[in-house]
Design a protein around this motif. Structure first.
Motif, PDB file in Angstrom:
ATOM      1  N   UNK A   1       0.845  -1.186   0.000  1.00 38.38           N
ATOM      2  CA  UNK A   1       0.000   0.000   0.000  1.00 38.38           C
ATOM      3  C   UNK A   1       0.883   1.239   0.000  1.00 38.38           C
ATOM      4  N   UNK A   2       0.415   2.298  -0.611  1.00 38.30           N
ATOM      5  CA  UNK A   2       1.139   3.560  -0.626  1.00 38.30           C
ATOM      6  C   UNK A   2       0.413   4.563   0.258  1.00 38.30           C
ATOM      7  N   UNK A   3       1.101   5.145   1.196  1.00 34.10           N
ATOM      8  CA  UNK A   3       0.538   6.183   2.056  1.00 34.10           C
ATOM      9  C   UNK A   3       1.496   7.364   2.010  1.00 34.10           C
ATOM     10  N   UNK A   4       1.241   8.279   1.098  1.00 34.18           N
ATOM     11  CA  UNK A   4       2.148   9.390   0.845  1.00 34.18           C
ATOM     12  C   UNK A   4       3.546   8.836   0.536  1.00 34.18           C
ATOM     13  N   UNK A   5       4.539   9.164   1.358  1.00 34.04           N
ATOM     14  CA  UNK A   5       5.903   8.714   1.062  1.00 34.04           C
ATOM     15  C   UNK A   5       6.198   7.329   1.620  1.00 34.04           C
ATOM     16  N   UNK A   6       5.295   6.792   2.445  1.00 34.85           N
ATOM     17  CA  UNK A   6       5.597   5.560   3.182  1.00 34.85           C
ATOM     18  C   UNK A   6       4.832   4.377   2.596  1.00 34.85           C
ATOM     19  N   UNK A   7       5.546   3.313   2.289  1.00 34.74           N
ATOM     20  CA  UNK A   7       4.939   2.071   1.818  1.00 34.74           C
ATOM     21  C   UNK A   7       4.790   1.109   2.979  1.00 34.74           C
ATOM     22  N   UNK A   8       3.757   0.261   2.891  1.00 39.47           N
ATOM     23  CA  UNK A   8       3.518  -0.703   3.967  1.00 39.47           C
ATOM     24  C   UNK A   8       3.305  -2.087   3.355  1.00 39.47           C
ATOM     25  N   UNK A   9       3.939  -3.088   3.951  1.00 42.46           N
ATOM     26  CA  UNK A   9       3.804  -4.454   3.482  1.00 42.46           C
ATOM     27  C   UNK A   9       2.892  -5.218   4.436  1.00 42.46           C
ATOM     28  N   UNK A  10       1.666  -5.454   4.008  1.00 45.16           N
ATOM     29  CA  UNK A  10       0.660  -6.136   4.821  1.00 45.16           C
ATOM     30  C   UNK A  10       0.641  -7.621   4.465  1.00 45.16           C
ATOM     31  N   UNK A  11       1.364  -8.424   5.219  1.00 48.31           N
ATOM     32  CA  UNK A  11       1.414  -9.850   4.944  1.00 48.31           C
ATOM     33  C   UNK A  11       0.720 -10.644   6.040  1.00 48.31           C
ATOM     34  N   UNK A  12       0.191 -11.786   5.651  1.00 44.61           N
ATOM     35  CA  UNK A  12      -0.454 -12.681   6.606  1.00 44.61           C
ATOM     36  C   UNK A  12       0.608 -13.445   7.389  1.00 44.61           C
ATOM     37  N   UNK A  13       0.166 -14.170   8.402  1.00 44.09           N
ATOM     38  CA  UNK A  13       1.084 -14.978   9.203  1.00 44.09           C
ATOM     39  C   UNK A  13       1.824 -15.988   8.333  1.00 44.09           C
ATOM     40  N   UNK A  14       1.103 -16.670   7.443  1.00 45.73           N
ATOM     41  CA  UNK A  14       1.734 -17.671   6.583  1.00 45.73           C
ATOM     42  C   UNK A  14       2.726 -17.031   5.616  1.00 45.73           C
ATOM     43  N   UNK A  15       2.376 -15.872   5.089  1.00 47.12           N
ATOM     44  CA  UNK A  15       3.289 -15.191   4.169  1.00 47.12           C
ATOM     45  C   UNK A  15       4.569 -14.772   4.874  1.00 47.12           C
ATOM     46  N   UNK A  16       4.448 -14.266   6.104  1.00 47.36           N
ATOM     47  CA  UNK A  16       5.647 -13.899   6.853  1.00 47.36           C
ATOM     48  C   UNK A  16       6.497 -15.138   7.147  1.00 47.36           C
ATOM     49  N   UNK A  17       5.841 -16.234   7.484  1.00 51.43           N
ATOM     50  CA  UNK A  17       6.605 -17.453   7.778  1.00 51.43           C
ATOM     51  C   UNK A  17       7.419 -17.892   6.568  1.00 51.43           C
ATOM     52  N   UNK A  18       6.822 -17.817   5.388  1.00 53.47           N
ATOM     53  CA  UNK A  18       7.541 -18.193   4.173  1.00 53.47           C
ATOM     54  C   UNK A  18       8.702 -17.237   3.891  1.00 53.47           C
ATOM     55  N   UNK A  19       8.465 -15.948   4.069  1.00 57.48           N
ATOM     56  CA  UNK A  19       9.514 -14.957   3.825  1.00 57.48           C
ATOM     57  C   UNK A  19      10.692 -15.141   4.785  1.00 57.48           C
ATOM     58  N   UNK A  20      10.382 -15.413   6.035  1.00 53.16           N
ATOM     59  CA  UNK A  20      11.441 -15.604   7.024  1.00 53.16           C
ATOM     60  C   UNK A  20      12.241 -16.870   6.740  1.00 53.16           C
ATOM     61  N   UNK A  21      11.544 -17.939   6.374  1.00 56.94           N
ATOM     62  CA  UNK A  21      12.245 -19.189   6.058  1.00 56.94           C
ATOM     63  C   UNK A  21      13.170 -18.998   4.863  1.00 56.94           C
ATOM     64  N   UNK A  22      12.710 -18.263   3.856  1.00 56.04           N
ATOM     65  CA  UNK A  22      13.537 -18.050   2.671  1.00 56.04           C
ATOM     66  C   UNK A  22      14.730 -17.138   2.951  1.00 56.04           C
ATOM     67  N   UNK A  23      14.684 -16.418   4.079  1.00 57.23           N
ATOM     68  CA  UNK A  23      15.794 -15.540   4.464  1.00 57.23           C
ATOM     69  C   UNK A  23      16.725 -16.197   5.475  1.00 57.23           C
ATOM     70  N   UNK A  24      16.503 -17.489   5.747  1.00 52.74           N
ATOM     71  CA  UNK A  24      17.421 -18.233   6.600  1.00 52.74           C
ATOM     72  C   UNK A  24      17.011 -18.357   8.048  1.00 52.74           C
ATOM     73  N   UNK A  25      15.794 -17.945   8.401  1.00 51.34           N
ATOM     74  CA  UNK A  25      15.330 -18.083   9.777  1.00 51.34           C
ATOM     75  C   UNK A  25      14.699 -19.455   9.998  1.00 51.34           C
ATOM     76  N   UNK A  26      14.650 -19.864  11.252  1.00 50.69           N
ATOM     77  CA  UNK A  26      14.036 -21.149  11.614  1.00 50.69           C
ATOM     78  C   UNK A  26      13.125 -20.951  12.822  1.00 50.69           C
TER      79      UNK A  26
END
Length: 214
Positions: free
Chosen positions: A165-190
């Motif tokens: 989402x765009x809010x003036x100059x600031x962008x926001x990433x609204x992800x679900x719990x499952x989406x965050x879990x996938x992103x974290x796993x792909x970045x090397x977290x466990x």
């Protein structure tokens, strides 16, 4: 970057100071949610005494000051210069507590393997491209270090423009719990956990709380 800094300065100017004492009579406390006296405490971060802790988007410093009183060695960064001034004015006498004005990705790039805990409460994790930020958080943590953050869950149903989402100059990433879990796993977290904290009675919006280990 100047536009982003200015946006956060406007936000900071509209914030009211935190109460001096919470409902339990404590002068310092950590609050993961958007509601007063609600939700889990700092225990999900594990033992804190002697640990090196970084808060991304530390604001006026209230949450981080609580961790410092528990024996952690704390650094808080915020992109808005006025937030550092507020934090130092209120918490400058707390040992092992430092505040800096910095953009999250730039700071993390310069501090690999520097922290045992990184946290963000409605902070830069919500407002920075995760494919860029999460690997930097991972490299800033010691082996087995803890990363935890919170923000409101994405709204149900399709949203204009998808998750970004765009809010003036600031962008926001609204992800679900499952989406965050996938992103974290792909970045090397466990050991990733991502849960919605139910709101207090009378409120409708919960809080997404995510925890992972390096």
């Amino acid at each position: 970057m100047e536009a982003v800094t200015a946006a956060w300065e406007r936000y900071a100017a509209g914030r009211t100071p935190r109460r001096a004492v919470n409902a339990a009579g404590a002068t310092t406390w950590l609050n993961w949610t958007q509601y007063a006296d609600h939700g889990p405490d700092e225990s999900l971060l594990g033992p804190l005494r002697g640990r090196r802790v970084l808060e991304l988007g530390s604001g006026s410093g209230c949450n981080l000051a609580h961790l410092a009183t528990l024996g952690a060695k704390c650094v808080g960064i915020d992109i808005a210069p006025s937030q550092r001034a507020k934090a130092e004015a209120r918490w400058g006498n707390v040992p092992d507590l430092t505040f800096r004005t910095a953009e999250a990705a730039e700071f993390l790039t310069d501090h690999p393997d520097s922290f045992d805990v990184v946290l963000s409460i409605f902070g830069p994790v919500w407002f920075t491209a995760p494919t860029a930020l999460l690997p930097l958080v991972r490299q800033s943590l010691s082996a087995g270090g803890v990363f935890a953050f919170s923000h409101t869950p994405p709204k149900a149903g399709p949203q204009p423009g998808g998750s970004l989402r765009e809010a003036r100059a600031v962008s926001r990433w609204d992800y679900s719990a499952d989406e965050w879990a996938d992103l974290l796993a792909s970045s090397g977290f466990s050991n990733v956990t991502a849960d919605i904290i139910a709101p207090p009675e009378g409120e409708e919006e919960g809080t997404l709380l995510v925890r992972a280990e390096a």
